[in-house]
Structures are given as structure tokens and as C-alpha cells.
Design a protein around this motif. Structure first.
Motif, mmCIF file in Angstrom:
data_model
loop_
_atom_site.group_PDB
_atom_site.id
_atom_site.type_symbol
_atom_site.label_atom_id
_atom_site.label_comp_id
_atom_site.label_asym_id
_atom_site.label_seq_id
_atom_site.Cartn_x
_atom_site.Cartn_y
_atom_site.Cartn_z
ATOM 1 N N THR A 202 57.945 15.290 -28.655
ATOM 2 C CA THR A 202 58.987 15.085 -27.640
ATOM 3 C C THR A 202 58.660 15.727 -26.295
ATOM 4 O OG1 THR A 202 60.192 17.009 -28.523
ATOM 5 C CG2 THR A 202 60.835 14.830 -29.330
ATOM 6 N N THR A 203 57.773 16.715 -26.281
ATOM 7 C CA THR A 203 57.484 17.400 -25.015
ATOM 8 C C THR A 203 56.157 17.022 -24.380
ATOM 9 O OG1 THR A 203 56.487 19.301 -26.153
ATOM 10 C CG2 THR A 203 58.863 19.408 -25.684
ATOM 11 N N ARG A 204 55.150 16.672 -25.187
ATOM 12 C CA ARG A 204 53.815 16.478 -24.614
ATOM 13 C C ARG A 204 53.108 15.184 -25.029
ATOM 14 N NH1 ARG A 204 55.792 19.872 -22.138
ATOM 15 N NH2 ARG A 204 54.973 21.926 -21.527
ATOM 16 N N TYR A 205 53.639 14.461 -25.972
ATOM 17 C CA TYR A 205 52.934 13.296 -26.513
ATOM 18 C C TYR A 205 53.055 12.090 -25.584
ATOM 19 C CZ TYR A 205 51.819 9.524 -29.863
ATOM 20 O OH TYR A 205 51.281 8.439 -30.492
ATOM 21 N N ASN A 206 51.916 11.433 -25.296
ATOM 22 C CA ASN A 206 51.891 10.206 -24.510
ATOM 23 C C ASN A 206 51.915 9.027 -25.482
ATOM 24 O OD1 ASN A 206 51.038 7.864 -23.037
ATOM 25 N ND2 ASN A 206 50.131 9.183 -21.484
ATOM 26 N N TRP A 207 53.076 8.398 -25.627
ATOM 27 C CA TRP A 207 53.241 7.313 -26.597
ATOM 28 C C TRP A 207 52.337 6.127 -26.268
ATOM 29 C CZ3 TRP A 207 56.479 7.775 -30.845
ATOM 30 C CH2 TRP A 207 57.398 8.825 -30.823
ATOM 31 N N ARG A 208 52.187 5.830 -24.997
ATOM 32 C CA ARG A 208 51.434 4.635 -24.613
ATOM 33 C C ARG A 208 49.951 4.753 -24.975
ATOM 34 N NH1 ARG A 208 52.473 0.355 -21.371
ATOM 35 N NH2 ARG A 208 54.490 1.262 -20.829
ATOM 36 N N SER A 209 49.354 5.896 -24.684
ATOM 37 C CA SER A 209 47.917 6.066 -24.934
ATOM 38 C C SER A 209 47.632 6.745 -26.269
ATOM 39 C CB SER A 209 47.278 6.891 -23.815
ATOM 40 O OG SER A 209 47.823 8.202 -23.782
ATOM 41 N N ASN A 210 48.670 7.153 -26.988
ATOM 42 C CA ASN A 210 48.532 7.897 -28.233
ATOM 43 C C ASN A 210 47.643 9.116 -28.026
ATOM 44 O OD1 ASN A 210 48.639 8.786 -30.876
ATOM 45 N ND2 ASN A 210 47.171 7.282 -31.648
ATOM 46 N N MET B 109 51.759 -1.366 -43.470
ATOM 47 C CA MET B 109 52.565 -1.338 -42.255
ATOM 48 C C MET B 109 51.672 -1.023 -41.080
ATOM 49 S SD MET B 109 55.721 1.162 -41.232
ATOM 50 C CE MET B 109 54.720 2.628 -41.487
ATOM 51 N N GLN B 110 51.714 -1.867 -40.063
ATOM 52 C CA GLN B 110 51.035 -1.598 -38.811
ATOM 53 C C GLN B 110 52.093 -1.111 -37.840
ATOM 54 O OE1 GLN B 110 47.759 -1.886 -38.433
ATOM 55 N NE2 GLN B 110 47.526 -2.567 -40.520
ATOM 56 N N VAL B 111 52.071 0.176 -37.500
ATOM 57 C CA VAL B 111 53.074 0.716 -36.595
ATOM 58 C C VAL B 111 52.697 0.331 -35.176
ATOM 59 C CG1 VAL B 111 54.199 2.798 -35.737
ATOM 60 C CG2 VAL B 111 53.554 2.625 -38.132
ATOM 61 N N ALA B 112 53.531 -0.503 -34.547
ATOM 62 C CA ALA B 112 53.255 -0.942 -33.189
ATOM 63 C C ALA B 112 53.379 0.223 -32.219
ATOM 64 C CB ALA B 112 54.228 -2.057 -32.796
ATOM 65 N N LYS B 113 52.651 0.138 -31.107
ATOM 66 C CA LYS B 113 52.797 1.163 -30.087
ATOM 67 C C LYS B 113 54.217 1.111 -29.531
ATOM 68 C CE LYS B 113 48.074 1.734 -28.360
ATOM 69 N NZ LYS B 113 47.215 1.679 -27.152
ATOM 70 N N PRO B 114 54.865 2.264 -29.375
ATOM 71 C CA PRO B 114 56.226 2.280 -28.843
ATOM 72 C C PRO B 114 56.241 2.030 -27.348
ATOM 73 C CG PRO B 114 55.739 4.250 -30.141
ATOM 74 C CD PRO B 114 54.440 3.586 -29.810
ATOM 75 N N TYR C 193 44.451 15.302 -28.732
ATOM 76 C CA TYR C 193 44.682 14.885 -30.120
ATOM 77 C C TYR C 193 45.269 13.473 -30.150
ATOM 78 C CZ TYR C 193 44.516 19.978 -30.786
ATOM 79 O OH TYR C 193 44.160 21.303 -30.774
ATOM 80 N N GLU C 194 45.119 12.825 -31.305
ATOM 81 C CA GLU C 194 45.812 11.573 -31.593
ATOM 82 C C GLU C 194 46.772 11.818 -32.743
ATOM 83 O OE1 GLU C 194 42.817 8.682 -32.479
ATOM 84 O OE2 GLU C 194 42.645 8.032 -30.389
ATOM 85 N N ILE C 195 47.900 11.148 -32.727
ATOM 86 C CA ILE C 195 48.868 11.248 -33.812
ATOM 87 C C ILE C 195 48.858 9.934 -34.594
ATOM 88 C CG2 ILE C 195 51.313 11.494 -34.411
ATOM 89 C CD1 ILE C 195 51.651 13.315 -32.036
ATOM 90 N N ASP C 196 48.667 10.014 -35.894
ATOM 91 C CA ASP C 196 48.621 8.824 -36.741
ATOM 92 C C ASP C 196 50.040 8.487 -37.178
ATOM 93 O OD1 ASP C 196 48.236 6.856 -38.662
ATOM 94 O OD2 ASP C 196 46.357 7.725 -39.370
ATOM 95 N N LEU C 197 50.700 7.621 -36.427
ATOM 96 C CA LEU C 197 52.095 7.264 -36.723
ATOM 97 C C LEU C 197 52.210 6.542 -38.062
ATOM 98 C CD1 LEU C 197 53.205 6.027 -33.182
ATOM 99 C CD2 LEU C 197 53.570 8.279 -34.216
ATOM 100 N N ILE D 281 47.405 14.313 -37.576
ATOM 101 C CA ILE D 281 46.802 14.578 -36.280
ATOM 102 C C ILE D 281 45.284 14.585 -36.427
ATOM 103 C CG2 ILE D 281 46.400 16.402 -34.563
ATOM 104 C CD1 ILE D 281 49.296 17.124 -34.672
ATOM 105 N N THR D 282 44.593 13.982 -35.473
ATOM 106 C CA THR D 282 43.135 14.051 -35.421
ATOM 107 C C THR D 282 42.719 14.496 -34.023
ATOM 108 O OG1 THR D 282 42.963 11.714 -34.785
ATOM 109 C CG2 THR D 282 42.829 12.240 -37.143
ATOM 110 N N VAL D 283 41.562 15.119 -33.936
ATOM 111 C CA VAL D 283 41.043 15.562 -32.645
ATOM 112 C C VAL D 283 40.299 14.404 -32.004
ATOM 113 C CG1 VAL D 283 39.544 17.174 -31.445
ATOM 114 C CG2 VAL D 283 40.841 17.937 -33.448
ATOM 115 N N LYS D 284 40.802 13.945 -30.878
ATOM 116 C CA LYS D 284 40.157 12.853 -30.142
ATOM 117 C C LYS D 284 39.031 13.392 -29.274
ATOM 118 C CE LYS D 284 41.274 8.905 -27.171
ATOM 119 N NZ LYS D 284 42.402 8.195 -26.478
#
Length: 227
Positions: free
Chosen positions: A45-53, A1-6, A100-104, A86-89
Motif C-alpha cells: 500500500t505504501t511503495r508497490y508500483n502495481w503497473r510495473s510490478n 488463475m492468471q492474475v491480471a495487472k491491476p 523486488y517483484e510481488i507474485d500476485l 517476493i522475488t528480487v528483480k
């Protein structure tokens, strides 16, 4: 599964799907899982930037959001990193907080067991590749026609897998094809990256046990995605 950017018109639905999977996954476990998953959902929900991950936040701010001390934050973030969520970017430096980056994709792989709880429509959406891809993993609500029994190794493996669990075979194993068997390694091809990753993570042991029963020379499996 390739999770598309939201992002784009489908972004709200995809965001809700990811959060739904996290929430139901949390509630399927004990109180420790409840709390841990709630914490990562708060960050999303409070701090994550979905577009830039990107999740740009300091340990002190996380502690405030979670109502805990910074030692608890350090321990919990380490658990998320070890799980691959989660990984440290970019590490924290003087005057700047860590990014950080979140691995969806990893999150969805780890929540796949609860997809049927949400519904078959949810399963269908999650098992499809993004629109630009051509591979689609269909969800079978009923067992498909069993594989014909044959003399070849792969045919025997498929027959045994179907006989043990027709539902599981119909949903996953029937989509595999054997590409090569050499040097003690069997290479299987799945129609999508998600299916290859999930079967390798969840069912490789069962597949190898059946292979070894049919052909004792097989000592390991390699599961790859079709090009």
C-alpha cells in the motif's frame, strides 16, 4: 488463475480483492501470521508500483515503516522469498536500493482457502480467467451430478472422489479429464492454469492415493492446463 495487472477501469476493484484476500488470510491465523501479512500489506500500500510490478525500497526504509530493526527486515523478507511471494528483480548496488517483484498469483493461490469466507461473489471473480482468455472455472455451490461408474480407471477414480467428498468433487475434480496413463504417470488436464496449479499444490496427494488404489502401477501425477 492468471492474475491480471491491476490497471485500467477494473484496477481499484482488483486491488481491493487482493488486499481483502491478504487481510482475511492474516486474520485466519495466529498473531505471527497477523504481523507478517500486515507487513507485506504495508509494503504493497505504501511503495508497490502495481503497473510495473515493482517494489523499489531499501532495507532501512522497510525497517522504518515496520518499526523494527534491519535484522528483522532481512529475516522477514527471506520468509516472503521462500514462500514465493517476493522475488528480487534487481539486487541492491552502491547508491541504489533493491527492486523486488510481488507474485500476485502465488499470493492468491496461498489464500484460496479463505475465499469462501469473503463470499461466493469473490470466489467467482477470482476463479475466472482474465477477460481475454476463454477458460472460466465455474464455482459450484451445490454438488453436480455424480460421474457414472465404469470399468475404466478414470471413471473409477472419479466415482471414489465423488463418494468421499461430493462438494470437493463438484468444485474441483469434476473439471479434470484424463489425457494419458503411461509409464507409471497419469496426466490430467484442467480447464485453466489456476485450477491446474491449485489442484497440483493442494490435492495431488489425494488424487494419487485414489489412483494407486484403482491402478497400482500409477506412481505419480502430472496436472496440466488445457491449451
Amino acid at each position: 488463475m492468471q492474475v491480471a495487472k491491476p490497471v485500467g477501469r477494473s484496477a481499484p476493484a482488483l486491488k481491493y480483492d487482493i488486499l481483502s484476500a491478504l487481510a482475511v488470510h492474516a486474520l485466519s491465523g495466529d498473531k505471527h501470521r497477523h504481523r507478517s501479512i500486515l507487513r507485506i500489506m504495508v509494503l504493497v500500500t505504501t511503495r508497490y508500483n502495481w503497473r510495473s510490478n515493482e517494489l523499489s525500497i531499501g532495507r532501512e526504509e522497510i525497517a522504518r515503516l515496520w518499526s523494527v530493526n534491519e535484522r528483522t527486515v532481512k529475516r522477514e523478507m527471506a520468509k516472503f522469498r521462500n514462500a514465493g511471494w517476493i522475488t528480487v528483480k534487481r539486487p541492491a548496488v552502491r547508491g541504489r536500493v533493491a527492486v523486488y517483484e510481488i507474485d500476485l498469483k502465488q499470493i492468491m493461490l496461498d489464500t484460496v482457502d479463505i475465499w469462501p469466507v469473503i463470499g461466493t461473489d469473490f470466489q467467482d471473480r477470482m476463479q475466472q480467467e482474465p477477460a481475454q482468455a476463454t477458460n472460466v472455472v465455474p464455482f459450484q455451490s451445490r454438488p453436480a451430478i455424480p460421474p457414472p461408474e465404469g470399468e475404466d480407471v478414470w471413471g473409477q477414480v472419479q466415482s471414489i472422489l465423488h463418494g468421499r467428498d461430493p462438494e470437493l468433487w463438484a468444485s474441483w475434480f469434476q473439471h479434470l479429464n484424463e489425457a494419458e496413463r503411461a509409464g507409471g504417470v497419469a496426466t490430467l488436464i484442467a480447464p485453466s492454469r489456476f485450477m491446474a496449479d491449485y489442484i497440483a499444490q493442494k490435492w495431488a496427494g489425494r488424487l494419487l492415493a485414489v489412483y494407486t488404489r484403482v491402478d497400482p502401477s500409477i506412481r505419480s501425477l502430472r496436472i496440466e492446463a488445457a491449451e
